[in-house]
Write a protein that holds these residues in place. Structure first.
Motif, PDB file in Angstrom:
ATOM      1  N   LEU A 142      31.667  39.108  38.668  1.00  0.00           N
ATOM      2  CA  LEU A 142      32.318  39.378  37.357  1.00  0.00           C
ATOM      3  C   LEU A 142      33.765  39.058  37.132  1.00  0.00           C
ATOM      4  O   LEU A 142      34.552  39.777  38.130  1.00  0.00           O
ATOM      5  CB  LEU A 142      31.933  40.668  36.745  1.00  0.00           C
ATOM      6  N   ASP A 143      34.230  37.828  37.076  1.00  0.00           N
ATOM      7  CA  ASP A 143      35.669  37.295  37.397  1.00  0.00           C
ATOM      8  C   ASP A 143      36.427  37.958  36.390  1.00  0.00           C
ATOM      9  O   ASP A 143      37.782  38.269  36.599  1.00  0.00           O
ATOM     10  CB  ASP A 143      35.769  36.020  36.785  1.00  0.00           C
ATOM     11  N   GLU A 144      36.250  38.329  35.005  1.00  0.00           N
ATOM     12  CA  GLU A 144      36.993  38.944  34.086  1.00  0.00           C
ATOM     13  C   GLU A 144      36.251  39.622  33.110  1.00  0.00           C
ATOM     14  O   GLU A 144      35.228  39.252  32.528  1.00  0.00           O
ATOM     15  CB  GLU A 144      37.920  37.979  33.487  1.00  0.00           C
ATOM     16  N   THR A 145      36.897  40.949  32.544  1.00  0.00           N
ATOM     17  CA  THR A 145      36.217  41.502  31.268  1.00  0.00           C
ATOM     18  C   THR A 145      37.227  42.217  30.646  1.00  0.00           C
ATOM     19  O   THR A 145      38.091  42.733  31.040  1.00  0.00           O
ATOM     20  CB  THR A 145      34.937  42.175  31.377  1.00  0.00           C
ATOM     21  N   ARG A 146      37.156  42.201  29.185  1.00  0.00           N
ATOM     22  CA  ARG A 146      38.309  42.759  28.448  1.00  0.00           C
ATOM     23  C   ARG A 146      37.830  42.784  27.092  1.00  0.00           C
ATOM     24  O   ARG A 146      36.849  42.459  26.574  1.00  0.00           O
ATOM     25  CB  ARG A 146      39.561  41.850  28.461  1.00  0.00           C
ATOM     26  N   ILE A 147      38.928  43.440  26.209  1.00  0.00           N
ATOM     27  CA  ILE A 147      38.639  43.622  24.716  1.00  0.00           C
ATOM     28  C   ILE A 147      40.038  42.996  24.154  1.00  0.00           C
ATOM     29  O   ILE A 147      40.848  42.986  24.715  1.00  0.00           O
ATOM     30  CB  ILE A 147      38.467  44.845  24.096  1.00  0.00           C
ATOM     31  N   ALA A 148      39.757  42.079  23.103  1.00  0.00           N
ATOM     32  CA  ALA A 148      40.668  41.182  22.587  1.00  0.00           C
ATOM     33  C   ALA A 148      40.876  41.229  20.854  1.00  0.00           C
ATOM     34  O   ALA A 148      39.962  41.289  20.326  1.00  0.00           O
ATOM     35  CB  ALA A 148      40.706  39.785  22.883  1.00  0.00           C
ATOM     36  N   PHE A 149      41.999  41.317  20.709  1.00  0.00           N
ATOM     37  CA  PHE A 149      42.129  41.236  19.195  1.00  0.00           C
ATOM     38  C   PHE A 149      43.339  40.113  18.696  1.00  0.00           C
ATOM     39  O   PHE A 149      44.348  40.108  19.445  1.00  0.00           O
ATOM     40  CB  PHE A 149      42.910  42.684  18.389  1.00  0.00           C
ATOM     41  N   LYS A 150      42.917  39.173  17.716  1.00  0.00           N
ATOM     42  CA  LYS A 150      43.903  38.195  17.305  1.00  0.00           C
ATOM     43  C   LYS A 150      44.150  38.780  15.973  1.00  0.00           C
ATOM     44  O   LYS A 150      43.513  38.913  14.928  1.00  0.00           O
ATOM     45  CB  LYS A 150      43.071  36.902  17.206  1.00  0.00           C
TER      46      LYS A 150
END
Length: 641
Positions: A142-150
């Motif tokens: 699992l190289d990366e995980t996140r939450i994103a808002f544009k």
């Protein structure tokens, strides 16, 4: 005005949660945030983007045999919607997708349950996710995980992440090839023809806005007309990997706002969770809080930042939240606490115990000394000791832990060898702990401050062609682009020479031992010299060189004494480090400590030189950042232990 209850509306392709303050729309059943309506703005998210590219959880995963930190990017789209709670006080929705063997090689082998919560009277909403890997499922990284808002680029132009790190930002259009010039790596762009002329000649790079976890609890954007703030609040770091000084991205040109939970930035592959076949694993990321605020007409919109900081404190004090319904998120009475005091025993400084003022004390998975900074699968819980060394670590998940610590002003890491078992409601006082930092003999000389950072060394001004105005006359001037190139300009013919007792490390010790670019556009390693005088040398005793590193990227540190040309160095670290802190404008990455024995026979009475070679030269970003260097004389036999 009466506070409106929370309303839930389910449509064919969307779900709407509304509490009269804001209205959040999510795709059904994917669970992507497609719209946020607030303060007469119909949608704070970028309406020009596809609905799947507005507000989303994502991850990067790879096969267990892959190396590095890249893999398949996956915007997590759920397949099932479930209403967990629905009443006037609270709505909690679950958007989940399950994995089975028919999906092998196509989707990451995880069950993922994304949750969204809205409370009555709250000017925002919460999100968290539960990731689960069953025991008989395939291995993966699992190289990366996140939450994103544009956010909408026509409205959100001002970004804030700290009192001294906030500014009007360029537009995403300014990074396009017609307006921007890509620099040494894609994230860094020189703005040559920006829409707003004020940004011409600046460098935009998302890594310039990275932040230590311990300092990254609220960040976001301000729209000035109407005055609206969009803030991402992270009330706890327990679910983030790498401990309090792990750096992560925050907000950047987009306008984009991120909550990063797992990443290899400033650490490299060491912080990639590797889930094995046969390994059961479950972790809750979050909840985080998306907070919206607004200002009255005539008020300074920038005051929204001050309000966001106050709201962050409210969220921190409310942790752990009582309202998430998942049984995988333990409430306060299902957790435990640990308290105690940390003291330092440094017999060459004081015969008495020294309080571990400002120490970072934490509980993390059992492991070796310092293993917490490379631990990425489980939870960590940290606190900062007071001036007398007392600490209290609260709201710890049940389980077995080691107590770890490090103390600013002292090298090395502390570990309490007794495993601490946390049970529901436990309140453990472990009493006085004593850290004895590595020390063999008295200090003959030292360079720097042992604080796991290279910030105290000489950081040059940037090339005027590559400047970010935010960091002009700023304490974080190391965040400017291209500083690695300044070394060869400052030392065009010979490498750095530091003379103990004459040189000043704040002026004469470059903050990073970088490579040197040659005329043929290749790079070579560099050798720095530390010159010092010894009046007396005990030829039959052993001296100790302590080398604390704040960062390393594909480097090899070699030590030679008084003869720079000897083929075999007295010490070599071998190839170390992948944290890429030079390119990403970080003043530290992972911490390394080397203790080198030097026979007194290698020294002479009079002038001596230690040669520090960074031997690798394959590019501009291979470098070592020193935290602190100390030469110790032979032990004093009669010194009290």
């Amino acid at each position: 005005m009466a506070i409106v209850g929370v309303q839930l509306t389910i449509e064919d392709h969307h779900v709407v949660i509304d509490n009269g303050i804001l209205r959040v729309t999510l795709s059904n059943p994917e669970g992507i945030v497609t719209g946020i309506q607030y303060n007469d703005i119909d949608n704070l998210l970028e309406v020009l983007n596809d609905e799947s590219n507005r507000g989303y959880w994502d991850l990067v995963w790879s096969s267990p045999t892959s190396t590095g930190t890249t893999g398949r990017f996956d915007v997590i789209k759920a397949t099932t919607l479930r209403i967990v709670v629905e009443n006037e006080d609270q709505v909690e929705l679950s958007f989940s997708r399950t994995w089975d063997t028919s999906l092998e090689g196509k989707l990451v082998p995880l069950n993922i349950d994304k949750r969204f919560i809205m409370l009555r009277g709250s000017s925002g909403f919460y999100s968290y996710a539960i990731y689960e890997h069953l025991q008989d499922w395939p291995a993966f990284n699992l190289d990366e995980t996140r939450i994103a808002f544009k956010l909408r680029k026509d409205k959100f132009h001002y970004m804030a992440m700290a009192d001294n790190r906030q500014r009007d930002m360029p537009l995403p259009d300014d990074r396009l090839p017609s307006r921007g010039q890509a620099l040494a790596y894609p994230e860094a762009v020189l703005l040559v023809n920006p829409v707003e002329p004020e940004f011409k000649g600046e460098v935009d790079d998302k890594y310039q806005y990275s932040c230590d976890n311990k300092d990254s609890q609220v960040h976001g954007w301000i729209c000035k007309d109407p005055a609206v703030g969009f803030w991402l609040v992270t009330p706890s770091n327990e679910f983030r990997s790498g401990g309090p000084v792990k750096q992560n991205l925050t907000s950047h040109v987009g306008p984009t706002t991120l909550a990063v939970f797992v990443s290899a930035h400033y650490s490299g592959e060491d912080l990639v969770p590797k889930l094995n076949s046969g390994e059961a694993w479950k972790k809750v990321f979050g909840p985080i809080f998306i907070y919206l605020n607004s200002a009255y007409d005539g008020d300074d919109p920038l005051n929204l930042w001050q309000d966001a900081k106050l709201q962050m404190l409210v969220e921190v004090q409310s942790w752990p939240y009582s309202f998430p319904e998942s049984e995988d998120f333990p409430k306060w009475d299902q957790r435990g606490n640990v308290s105690g005091r940390l003291l330092v025993r440094e017999r060459y400084i004081s015969d008495d115990y020294i309080s571990a003022k400002g120490a970072y004390v934490g509980l993390a998975s059992p492991g070796d000394i310092g293993s917490w900074q490379r631990e990425s699968k489980n939870y960590q819980f940290w606190a900062k000791a007071d001036d007398d060394g007392y600490f209290c670590i609260s709201n710890i998940h049940i389980g077995d832990y080691n107590v770890y610590a490090w103390v600013p002003g002292f090298i090395g890491d502390y570990k309490y060898d007794v495993v601490v078992t946390i049970t529901e409601g436990s309140d453990i006082d472990i009493g006085d702990l004593v850290y004895e930092p590595p020390r063999d003999g008295p200090t003959l000389w030292e360079i720097g401050i042992p604080d796991r950072s290279a910030a105290e060394f000489y950081v040059p001004d940037p090339n005027p062609k590559y400047i970010n105005k935010l960091y002009a006359n700023h304490p974080d001037k190391f965040r400017q682009y291209g500083l690695w190139e300044r070394y060869a300009e400052l030392y065009p013919d010979k490498d750095l020479v530091f003379t103990v007792g004459v040189s000043d490390y704040t002026k004469d010790w470059f903050f990073a031992q970088v490579t040197r670019k040659k005329d043929d556009n290749t790079y070579q390693g560099t050798t720095w010299q530390i010159k010092f005088h010894l009046n007396n040398v005990n030829k039959n005793s052993t001296y100790k060189l302590r080398l604390a590193l704040a960062s390393a990227t594909f480097s090899e540190l070699q030590v030679r004494v008084n003869d720079p040309k000897v083929n075999h160095p007295l010490f070599s670290s071998g190839l170390i480090g992948r944290d890429n802190s030079i390119a990403r404008h970080g003043i530290h990455g992972l911490y390394w400590l080397y203790n080198v024995d030097i026979s007194g026979a290698r020294f002479v009475e009079g002038d001596n030189t230690i040669f520090l070679t960074q031997a690798r030269g394959n590019g501009p970003f291979l470098a070592i950042m020193y935290d602190y260097i100390r030469l110790e004389g032979p032990p004093i036999i009669n010194k009290k232990i």
